[in-house]
Design a protein around this motif. Structure first.
Motif, PDB file in Angstrom:
ATOM      1  N   GLN A 149      40.912   9.117 114.052  1.00 45.92           N
ATOM      2  CA  GLN A 149      42.311   9.490 113.861  1.00 45.92           C
ATOM      3  C   GLN A 149      42.989   8.572 112.842  1.00 45.92           C
ATOM      4  O   GLN A 149      43.949   8.963 112.186  1.00 45.92           O
ATOM      5  N   ASP A 185      43.374  16.276 107.462  1.00 43.05           N
ATOM      6  CA  ASP A 185      43.361  16.845 108.814  1.00 43.05           C
ATOM      7  C   ASP A 185      41.989  17.394 109.185  1.00 43.05           C
ATOM      8  O   ASP A 185      41.793  17.902 110.286  1.00 43.05           O
ATOM      9  N   ARG A 244      43.038   9.935 109.427  1.00 40.44           N
ATOM     10  CA  ARG A 244      44.116  10.900 109.208  1.00 40.44           C
ATOM     11  C   ARG A 244      45.379  10.195 108.732  1.00 40.44           C
ATOM     12  O   ARG A 244      46.085  10.672 107.844  1.00 40.44           O
ATOM     13  N   SER A 274      38.226  18.351 113.470  1.00 41.57           N
ATOM     14  CA  SER A 274      39.665  18.099 113.361  1.00 41.57           C
ATOM     15  C   SER A 274      39.917  16.603 113.427  1.00 41.57           C
ATOM     16  O   SER A 274      39.478  15.933 114.371  1.00 41.57           O
ATOM     17  N   ALA A 275      40.613  16.069 112.436  1.00 43.88           N
ATOM     18  CA  ALA A 275      40.873  14.628 112.402  1.00 43.88           C
ATOM     19  C   ALA A 275      41.802  14.198 113.524  1.00 43.88           C
ATOM     20  O   ALA A 275      41.775  13.049 113.960  1.00 43.88           O
ATOM     21  N   GLY A 276      42.627  15.119 113.988  1.00 40.22           N
ATOM     22  CA  GLY A 276      43.590  14.766 115.032  1.00 40.22           C
ATOM     23  C   GLY A 276      43.043  14.848 116.435  1.00 40.22           C
ATOM     24  O   GLY A 276      43.352  14.010 117.280  1.00 40.22           O
TER      25      GLY A 276
END
Length: 216
Positions: free
Chosen positions: A112, A121, A115, A152-154
């Motif tokens: 994360q 993202d 990001r 997904s980076a989140g």
């Protein structure tokens, strides 16, 4: 009588002028409203808007293939409609965020962190399982096997994945000829793996926006 006719004419001219004015206002309103266009609702949003191509998880031990593969994947992602994220910037961000950010699907705070640092993202992980060159008595065999996964980076959720293997054989009578042949076809095999592996990769915002513009 003359006065009455003049009044009637004036009233009539006023009514015509008013009617023309109303029609003109309606026409202008329609023209302005027609310029306000929205993107077609059935055009899907990209799964990620900005993608970082992560360092290759190299199980093959072939360093030449590792660099070549990552460079070609980054180029392939660009042609899929994503803005370039320099690989050097990705590597620097990983060193700042922790090496664990390079582990596919871990969903770690380090991932994360990328990001936050890069503004991406999506993280595209690559695993190179095989990059072999076999030189026989008259035959050369080059095999490359790689897998790709978009995370997904989140959230760390897997958004897309693909795997492909390519093999190419060639023949040469001399040892030197076989070595030169192996060198010449190796890059071509890597290109085939990347091309096939990224065939189903989701289109980026550049291509998606272009399709939306055509469907306005």
């Amino acid at each position: 009588m003359t006065t009455s006719l003049k009044k009637y004419g004036a009233v009539r001219r006023f009514r015509w002028a008013a009617a023309i004015a109303i029609v003109s206002v309606l026409f202008l309103s329609s023209a302005c409203g027609g310029k306000v266009q929205k993107k077609t609702a059935n055009i899907p949003e990209p799964l990620a808007k900005l993608v970082a191509v992560m360092p290759v998880n190299n199980d093959s031990g072939n360093k030449t293939a590792e660099k070549l593969l990552r460079d070609k994947v980054a180029e392939g992602v660009f042609f899929k409609g994503y803005r370039r994220v320099p690989l050097a910037s990705v590597d620097e961000a990983i060193s700042r965020g922790g090496r664990s950010a390079g582990v596919a699907g871990d969903g770690s705070p380090a991932a994360q962190k990328l990001r936050e640092i890069l503004g991406v993202d999506g993280l595209l992980y690559i695993t190179l399982s095989e990059a072999s060159v076999r030189i026989g008595s008259i035959q050369v065999t080059v095999a490359v096997d790689a897998s790709f996964e978009l995370i997904s980076a989140g959230t760390g959720v897997s958004l897309w994945k693909s795997k492909h293997r390519a093999v190419k054989r060639a023949f040469a009578l001399s040892k030197k000829g076989r070595e030169q042949t192996a060198f010449s076809i190796f890059e071509n095999v890597v290109e085939k793996v990347v091309e096939a592996g990224l065939t189903s990769f989701p289109e980026g915002p550049v291509l998606a926006d272009g399709r939306a513009e055509k469907n306005k």
